[in-house]
Write a protein that holds these residues in place. Structure first.
Motif, PDB file in Angstrom:
ATOM      1  N   THR A   1      13.932  11.921 -20.497  1.00 47.34           N
ATOM      2  CA  THR A   1      12.633  11.622 -21.083  1.00 47.34           C
ATOM      3  C   THR A   1      12.681  10.260 -21.759  1.00 47.34           C
ATOM      4  OG1 THR A   1      12.237  13.962 -21.459  1.00 47.34           O
ATOM      5  CG2 THR A   1      10.905  12.430 -22.725  1.00 47.34           C
ATOM      6  N   THR A   2      11.601   9.497 -21.624  1.00 48.51           N
ATOM      7  CA  THR A   2      11.451   8.122 -22.127  1.00 48.51           C
ATOM      8  C   THR A   2      12.312   7.130 -21.352  1.00 48.51           C
ATOM      9  OG1 THR A   2      13.171   8.166 -23.848  1.00 48.51           O
ATOM     10  CG2 THR A   2      10.990   9.027 -24.445  1.00 48.51           C
ATOM     11  N   GLY A   3      12.898   7.559 -20.224  1.00 45.43           N
ATOM     12  CA  GLY A   3      13.677   6.643 -19.398  1.00 45.43           C
ATOM     13  C   GLY A   3      12.786   5.668 -18.647  1.00 45.43           C
ATOM     14  N   LYS A   4      13.406   4.800 -17.837  1.00 48.54           N
ATOM     15  CA  LYS A   4      12.661   3.755 -17.140  1.00 48.54           C
ATOM     16  C   LYS A   4      12.898   3.820 -15.636  1.00 48.54           C
ATOM     17  CE  LYS A   4      12.958   0.568 -21.067  1.00 48.54           C
ATOM     18  NZ  LYS A   4      13.423  -0.770 -21.520  1.00 48.54           N
ATOM     19  N   LEU A   5      11.817   3.628 -14.875  1.00 45.50           N
ATOM     20  CA  LEU A   5      11.871   3.587 -13.421  1.00 45.50           C
ATOM     21  C   LEU A   5      11.164   2.326 -12.934  1.00 45.50           C
ATOM     22  CD1 LEU A   5      11.837   6.739 -14.266  1.00 45.50           C
ATOM     23  CD2 LEU A   5      11.206   7.134 -11.899  1.00 45.50           C
TER      24      LEU A   5
ATOM     25  N   ASN B   1       1.860  11.953 -12.077  1.00 44.45           N
ATOM     26  CA  ASN B   1       1.833  13.063 -13.036  1.00 44.45           C
ATOM     27  C   ASN B   1       3.237  13.506 -13.425  1.00 44.45           C
ATOM     28  OD1 ASN B   1      -0.932  13.099 -13.059  1.00 44.45           O
ATOM     29  ND2 ASN B   1      -1.144  14.793 -11.622  1.00 44.45           N
ATOM     30  N   SER B   2       4.142  13.533 -12.462  1.00 48.27           N
ATOM     31  CA  SER B   2       5.515  13.941 -12.738  1.00 48.27           C
ATOM     32  C   SER B   2       6.190  12.972 -13.703  1.00 48.27           C
ATOM     33  CB  SER B   2       6.315  14.015 -11.429  1.00 48.27           C
ATOM     34  OG  SER B   2       7.653  14.343 -11.684  1.00 48.27           O
ATOM     35  N   ILE B   3       5.981  11.688 -13.494  1.00 51.95           N
ATOM     36  CA  ILE B   3       6.590  10.672 -14.360  1.00 51.95           C
ATOM     37  C   ILE B   3       5.975  10.704 -15.758  1.00 51.95           C
ATOM     38  CG2 ILE B   3       6.864   8.187 -14.702  1.00 51.95           C
ATOM     39  CD1 ILE B   3       7.097   7.906 -11.666  1.00 51.95           C
ATOM     40  N   GLU B   4       4.653  10.821 -15.818  1.00 48.36           N
ATOM     41  CA  GLU B   4       3.977  10.849 -17.116  1.00 48.36           C
ATOM     42  C   GLU B   4       4.345  12.089 -17.915  1.00 48.36           C
ATOM     43  OE1 GLU B   4      -0.158  10.460 -16.275  1.00 48.36           O
ATOM     44  OE2 GLU B   4      -0.051   8.280 -15.952  1.00 48.36           O
TER      45      GLU B   4
ATOM     46  N   GLN C   1       0.829  -1.199   0.000  1.00 53.03           N
ATOM     47  CA  GLN C   1       0.000   0.000   0.000  1.00 53.03           C
ATOM     48  C   GLN C   1       0.867   1.254   0.000  1.00 53.03           C
ATOM     49  OE1 GLN C   1      -2.115   0.901   3.599  1.00 53.03           O
ATOM     50  NE2 GLN C   1      -3.750   1.979   2.534  1.00 53.03           N
ATOM     51  N   VAL C   2       1.978   1.209   0.742  1.00 47.10           N
ATOM     52  CA  VAL C   2       2.894   2.357   0.785  1.00 47.10           C
ATOM     53  C   VAL C   2       3.395   2.683  -0.613  1.00 47.10           C
ATOM     54  CG1 VAL C   2       5.174   3.108   1.568  1.00 47.10           C
ATOM     55  CG2 VAL C   2       3.609   2.000   3.171  1.00 47.10           C
ATOM     56  N   VAL C   3       3.832   1.664  -1.353  1.00 45.00           N
ATOM     57  CA  VAL C   3       4.353   1.887  -2.711  1.00 45.00           C
ATOM     58  C   VAL C   3       3.245   2.359  -3.643  1.00 45.00           C
ATOM     59  CG1 VAL C   3       5.410   0.767  -4.719  1.00 45.00           C
ATOM     60  CG2 VAL C   3       6.251   0.262  -2.423  1.00 45.00           C
ATOM     61  N   GLU C   4       2.048   1.804  -3.504  1.00 42.52           N
ATOM     62  CA  GLU C   4       0.927   2.216  -4.359  1.00 42.52           C
ATOM     63  C   GLU C   4       0.584   3.692  -4.126  1.00 42.52           C
ATOM     64  OE1 GLU C   4      -0.305   0.725  -6.760  1.00 42.52           O
ATOM     65  OE2 GLU C   4      -0.183  -1.442  -6.475  1.00 42.52           O
ATOM     66  N   LEU C   5       0.512   4.112  -2.875  1.00 49.21           N
ATOM     67  CA  LEU C   5       0.185   5.504  -2.562  1.00 49.21           C
ATOM     68  C   LEU C   5       1.281   6.444  -3.038  1.00 49.21           C
ATOM     69  CD1 LEU C   5      -1.261   5.081   1.053  1.00 49.21           C
ATOM     70  CD2 LEU C   5      -2.538   5.654  -1.019  1.00 49.21           C
ATOM     71  N   ALA C   6       2.532   6.048  -2.847  1.00 48.18           N
ATOM     72  CA  ALA C   6       3.650   6.871  -3.316  1.00 48.18           C
ATOM     73  C   ALA C   6       3.632   6.988  -4.831  1.00 48.18           C
ATOM     74  CB  ALA C   6       4.970   6.275  -2.839  1.00 48.18           C
ATOM     75  N   SER C   7       3.308   5.901  -5.509  1.00 51.49           N
ATOM     76  CA  SER C   7       3.241   5.910  -6.968  1.00 51.49           C
ATOM     77  C   SER C   7       2.158   6.848  -7.465  1.00 51.49           C
ATOM     78  CB  SER C   7       2.977   4.489  -7.499  1.00 51.49           C
ATOM     79  OG  SER C   7       3.991   3.601  -7.084  1.00 51.49           O
ATOM     80  N   ASP C   8       1.034   6.849  -6.764  1.00 50.42           N
ATOM     81  CA  ASP C   8      -0.066   7.730  -7.139  1.00 50.42           C
ATOM     82  C   ASP C   8       0.338   9.198  -7.010  1.00 50.42           C
ATOM     83  OD1 ASP C   8      -2.928   8.114  -7.823  1.00 50.42           O
ATOM     84  OD2 ASP C   8      -3.045   8.975  -5.820  1.00 50.42           O
ATOM     85  N   MET C   9       1.152   9.500  -6.007  1.00 50.97           N
ATOM     86  CA  MET C   9       1.555  10.879  -5.768  1.00 50.97           C
ATOM     87  C   MET C   9       2.479  11.412  -6.870  1.00 50.97           C
ATOM     88  SD  MET C   9       2.237  10.986  -1.674  1.00 50.97           S
ATOM     89  CE  MET C   9       2.928  12.636  -1.860  1.00 50.97           C
ATOM     90  N   VAL C  10       3.293  10.550  -7.454  1.00 48.27           N
ATOM     91  CA  VAL C  10       4.302  11.016  -8.423  1.00 48.27           C
ATOM     92  C   VAL C  10       3.919  10.684  -9.861  1.00 48.27           C
ATOM     93  CG1 VAL C  10       6.094  10.736  -6.680  1.00 48.27           C
ATOM     94  CG2 VAL C  10       5.673   8.892  -8.300  1.00 48.27           C
TER      95      VAL C  10
END
Length: 251
Positions: free
Chosen positions: A126-130, A82-85, A71-80
Motif C-alpha cells: 500500500t502507498t507503493g509506486k507503479l 480501481n485495483s490500484i486506487e 492507446q493500449v497502455v491507456e486502455l490497460a490502465s483504465d482496466m486496473v
C-alpha cells in the motif's frame, strides 16, 4: 473449458441487461462513469470467455491491425485503475507525444499490459509506486511496467512466467490470483513474435517487466496499409493469412 466458457457467458447476459436498464434512468455523472466502466469490463470479460472457447478448440486467433501502443497502455490502465486506487498506490504513465504504431491485436495487447499492471500492484505494498512507460529504441517500441514492491529472487527470474508460478503463493491466492497472469502476458507477446523480460535486483527492490515490439512510423504505416490494399486487390483469391504474411515481408 468449453462448458466453463458457456456457464460464464450465461452470467454476463443479466449483467449487461442491468446496465442497459440503469442507463434509461437519469443519473449523476459519477453514476454514468461507473456504468461505462462496468460496460467495458463486461465486454472485456466476454472477450476472455471467447478465448476460453478458442483455447478449448485449439483455435486461438489474433485480430491483427495497425494500432497505437499509447492507446493500449491507456486502455490497460483504465482496466486496473480501481485495483490500484484501492491500495492507495501511486501510478504514473510516461508515454510519447507521437503515435507509436505496431501491428497487433489491440484486445490481447491490452490484456497482456493489464496483467503486468495487476501483477505489479499485487506485489507492491500500500502507498507503493507503479510506472508504465513506452520508449522507442531503434526499430523496437518497448512497453515497461515498473514497481517498487516485493522484487523477484534471482533464482526465480527464469521461471516467473511459467503457468501457476508464484513467488508468494499464499498471499497471491488470498487476493484472487492463481499465478496465470504473467503466463498469459508472455503468451500474448509470443503470439506477436515478441517476448517479455523480467528484471529485479532481488527481494525488496521492486521489479521491471519489459516487452519490446516492432514498430513503424505513421508514414510507414500509411505506406504499409496501401501496399496491403494493392496486394489484396491483385491476389484477392489468396487466403488472408498469406496476404498478411506477404505484406509484412514486403514492408
Amino acid at each position: 473449458m468449453a462448458i466453463l466458457a458457456h456457464e460464464l457467458r450465461n452470467a454476463l447476459s443479466p449483467m449487461r441487461l442491468a446496465v442497459r436498464l440503469a442507463r434509461m434512468a437519469p443519473g449523476k455523472d459519477d453514476v454514468t462513469s461507473a456504468l461505462d466502466m462496468i460496460d467495458r469490463q463486461i465486454t472485456h470479460q466476454e472477450a476472455l470467455i471467447s478465448d476460453l472457447g478458442e483455447i478449448a478448440r485449439g483455435d486461438l486467433k489474433l485480430g491483427m491491425t495497425l494500432c497505437d501502443l499509447r492507446q493500449v497502455v491507456e486502455l490497460a490502465s483504465d482496466m486496473v485503475r480501481n485495483s490500484i486506487e484501492s491500495r492507495s498506490q501511486t501510478y504514473k504513465k510516461h508515454l510519447p507525444h507521437e503515435s507509436v504504431r505496431v501491428r497487433g491485436d489491440v484486445r490481447r495487447l491490452v490484456q497482456a499490459v493489464s496483467n503486468l499492471l495487476l501483477n505489479a500492484s499485487k506485489y507492491t505494498p500500500t502507498t507503493g509506486k507503479l510506472v508504465a512507460s513506452i520508449s522507442v529504441e531503434g526499430r523496437a517500441a518497448v512497453i515497461k511496467v515498473k514497481d517498487n514492491g516485493a522484487g523477484i529472487p534471482a533464482n526465480r527470474l527464469a521461471d516467473i512466467f511459467d503457468l501457476f508460478s508464484q513467488i508468494d503463493a499464499t498471499r497471491h491466492r488470498s487476493e484472487g490470483g492463481l499465478g496465470i497472469g504473467l503466463a498469459v502476458a508472455r503468451s500474448v507477446a509470443q503470439l506477436h513474435g515478441g517476448t517479455i523480460e523480467a528484471h529485479s535486483n532481488g527481494p525488496g527492490t521492486g521489479s521491471e517487466f519489459a516487452s519490446p515490439c516492432l514498430w513503424r512510423t505513421t508514414a510507414q504505416c500509411t505506406e504499409l496499409a496501401g501496399l496491403q490494399a494493392q496486394i489484396q486487390h491483385c491476389l484477392h483469391a489468396f487466403p488472408v493469412g498469406i496476404l498478411w504474411g506477404f505484406a509484412s515481408l514486403a514492408a
